[in-house]
Design an enzyme around this catalytic site. Sequence first.
Site, PDB file in Angstrom:
ATOM      1  N   HIS A 128       0.869  -1.302   0.096  1.00 38.18           N
ATOM      2  CA  HIS A 128       0.114  -0.130   0.533  1.00 38.18           C
ATOM      3  C   HIS A 128       0.700   1.696  -0.036  1.00 38.18           C
ATOM      4  CE1 HIS A 128      -3.961  -2.267   1.460  1.00 38.18           C
ATOM      5  NE2 HIS A 128      -4.311  -1.768  -0.058  1.00 38.18           N
ATOM      6  N   ARG A 168      -9.889  -3.286 -13.353  1.00 37.78           N
ATOM      7  CA  ARG A 168      -9.826  -4.396 -12.724  1.00 37.78           C
ATOM      8  C   ARG A 168     -11.410  -4.623 -12.315  1.00 37.78           C
ATOM      9  NH1 ARG A 168      -4.874  -0.852 -10.813  1.00 37.78           N
ATOM     10  NH2 ARG A 168      -3.331  -1.488 -11.851  1.00 37.78           N
ATOM     11  N   ARG A 192     -10.470  -6.238 -17.489  1.00 39.37           N
ATOM     12  CA  ARG A 192     -10.114  -6.690 -17.604  1.00 39.37           C
ATOM     13  C   ARG A 192     -11.309  -8.319 -16.920  1.00 39.37           C
ATOM     14  NH1 ARG A 192      -5.195  -7.682 -13.977  1.00 39.37           N
ATOM     15  NH2 ARG A 192      -5.933  -7.277 -12.812  1.00 39.37           N
ATOM     16  N   GLU A 200       0.429 -12.969 -19.818  1.00 43.90           N
ATOM     17  CA  GLU A 200       1.214 -12.442 -18.995  1.00 43.90           C
ATOM     18  C   GLU A 200       2.236 -13.868 -18.649  1.00 43.90           C
ATOM     19  OE1 GLU A 200      -1.622 -11.125 -16.108  1.00 43.90           O
ATOM     20  OE2 GLU A 200      -3.104 -12.413 -17.725  1.00 43.90           O
ATOM     21  N   ASN A 220       4.312  -6.952 -15.309  1.00 44.40           N
ATOM     22  CA  ASN A 220       4.292  -7.349 -13.435  1.00 44.40           C
ATOM     23  C   ASN A 220       4.401  -9.061 -13.796  1.00 44.40           C
ATOM     24  OD1 ASN A 220       4.238  -4.675 -13.469  1.00 44.40           O
ATOM     25  ND2 ASN A 220       2.495  -5.125 -11.713  1.00 44.40           N
ATOM     26  N   ASP A 221       3.537  -9.277 -14.397  1.00 40.63           N
ATOM     27  CA  ASP A 221       3.538 -11.110 -14.177  1.00 40.63           C
ATOM     28  C   ASP A 221       3.554 -12.021 -15.374  1.00 40.63           C
ATOM     29  OD1 ASP A 221       1.949 -11.996 -12.225  1.00 40.63           O
ATOM     30  OD2 ASP A 221      -0.336 -11.371 -12.726  1.00 40.63           O
ATOM     31  N   ARG A 224       7.131 -12.549  -8.204  1.00 42.48           N
ATOM     32  CA  ARG A 224       6.583 -10.605  -7.556  1.00 42.48           C
ATOM     33  C   ARG A 224       6.396 -10.303  -6.162  1.00 42.48           C
ATOM     34  NH1 ARG A 224       2.360  -6.932  -9.003  1.00 42.48           N
ATOM     35  NH2 ARG A 224       0.619  -8.695  -9.378  1.00 42.48           N
ATOM     36  N   CYS A 282      -0.160  -2.519 -19.906  1.00 42.59           N
ATOM     37  CA  CYS A 282      -1.145  -2.472 -19.453  1.00 42.59           C
ATOM     38  C   CYS A 282      -0.055  -2.662 -17.277  1.00 42.59           C
ATOM     39  CB  CYS A 282      -2.696  -2.723 -18.799  1.00 42.59           C
ATOM     40  SG  CYS A 282      -2.117  -4.724 -18.744  1.00 42.59           S
TER      41      CYS A 282
END
Length: 535
Positions: A164, A266, A302, A391, A414-415, A425, A462
Amino acid sequence: MAEPLPAPSDAPSEIGADEELARVHEAVAAVARELEARGAQAGGKARDVLEAQAMMAEDPSLIDGVDTRVKQGKTGEWAVADAFASFRDQLTAMGGYLGERAADLDDVAQRVIAHLRGVPAPGVPDPGHPFVLVAKDLAPADTALLNLDQVLALVTSDGGPTSHTAILAREKSIVAIVGVADAAGLADGDTVIVDAAKGVVTTQPSADELAQAENRAAARAAATSAPITPGALADGTPVPLLANLGNAAGAAQAVELGAEGVGLFRTEFLFLSSANAPTVEQQRAAYTELLQAFPGKKVVVRVLDAGADKPLAFLNDAHEENPALGLRGIRALRASEDILREQLTALAEADKATDADLWVMAPMISTVEETEYFTTLAREYGVKTAGVMVEVPAAALLADKVLAIADFASIGTNDLTQYTFAADRLLGSVAAFQDPWHPAVLRLIHETALGGKANGKPVGICGEAAADPLLAVVLVGLGAATLSMAPTALADVRATLLQHTLDDARRVAEAALSAADAASAREAARAASSNTDAG
């Protein structure tokens, strides 16, 4: 940063269980209300984070744990510390998204104990002048209300890209680097340069280094205040810049910051806060609110990406030894197809009620057969544009075949980075592998773009990589047609793209591709970029 409160003593209570229970319940309620008030003051994503913390404070299972310890003769302070620590250890053991929330639980416990002791909770210092804030980690309640006139930058030793602290720092445009191993070695009075673009903290900088940093800061400020124009390269090649959003409430700010649409919406926020799947009506209302904010604009949604670090009891509650490689994304949805069908129903109905350009994509696609499954089902429900997330390396390597079927692809860097290097990750011990600059990742992105080109299908980005201005140039050079990112990153990326032509971008991308590792790819791209002339 202030040190945590001293640990409570295990000495027995001197006032009796009933009075201790009353004190604890009052303190918990007071902390929860304070967190809610801070969230209301901060607004945006911070409100969601702090409201979640408030709910965490009053979680019935946690309160039961505290009550049990108090009834055994313990003090309220010790009972809170021990019960919260036990729950924190459970979250840490789960890892992933839930493991990242352990730090939030520590903050709640500290605030409750401080209230019980009648002392201020540990928080951000106020030295009376601008400073770089260095901490082990920063509580969401403190990050959300940082005084940006005083806090020049944030450096933490803990945390990852999905903590966060990192999420809120990005939303507030705070210069921040998380997970700096030697951050504890920085001392009061040190002069440092915090370069978030490079992920580097420079100690004892020279006069020349300071002057360069000041010039970069001035250029960034000018870019942020420049008139908003559509994303494009210096030669006029359009590169639409889109926003990554987690809920419809962020749409207005995204538009204000220049988002030309949404590249990733998301939908998990509708599901993660509920013990049961949301109804079609609830979903339709949320999707309609989002689409109405972008009339005539592209909005990429998504479908539910659950499993791994985002487990849902009503979707997949079976224990998995390695959930990141288990039943997640499209695999989990196929196992509970009714949830996917309800989501597609709500999306199609929201699309009919608005005039946005709705695109829908499936997460974690790894085979051509999965592509066929999702696109066929989506079109059955009236979705006009059905695509896939890339991904998994398998999808990138088969992009020519995947994009012969899907209408588009969006790369989640990221993935993709995580699965390329078989490195979680969210796990600090392998954080060094989480670098999308690595040529192995760049080659997979290029391969995906070539698959799109062969089929006349667009490929966008993205993942977090698109928010890095120089890497954005590389991604366009590799063949990305659109870039989607946190709205606060739009200005920097827009300004950097305008300094390069398409030929420039391709040269910069080629320089990065020819490198052997992430660091040398970044340096090669920087050198190639400095040699370009957008004029």
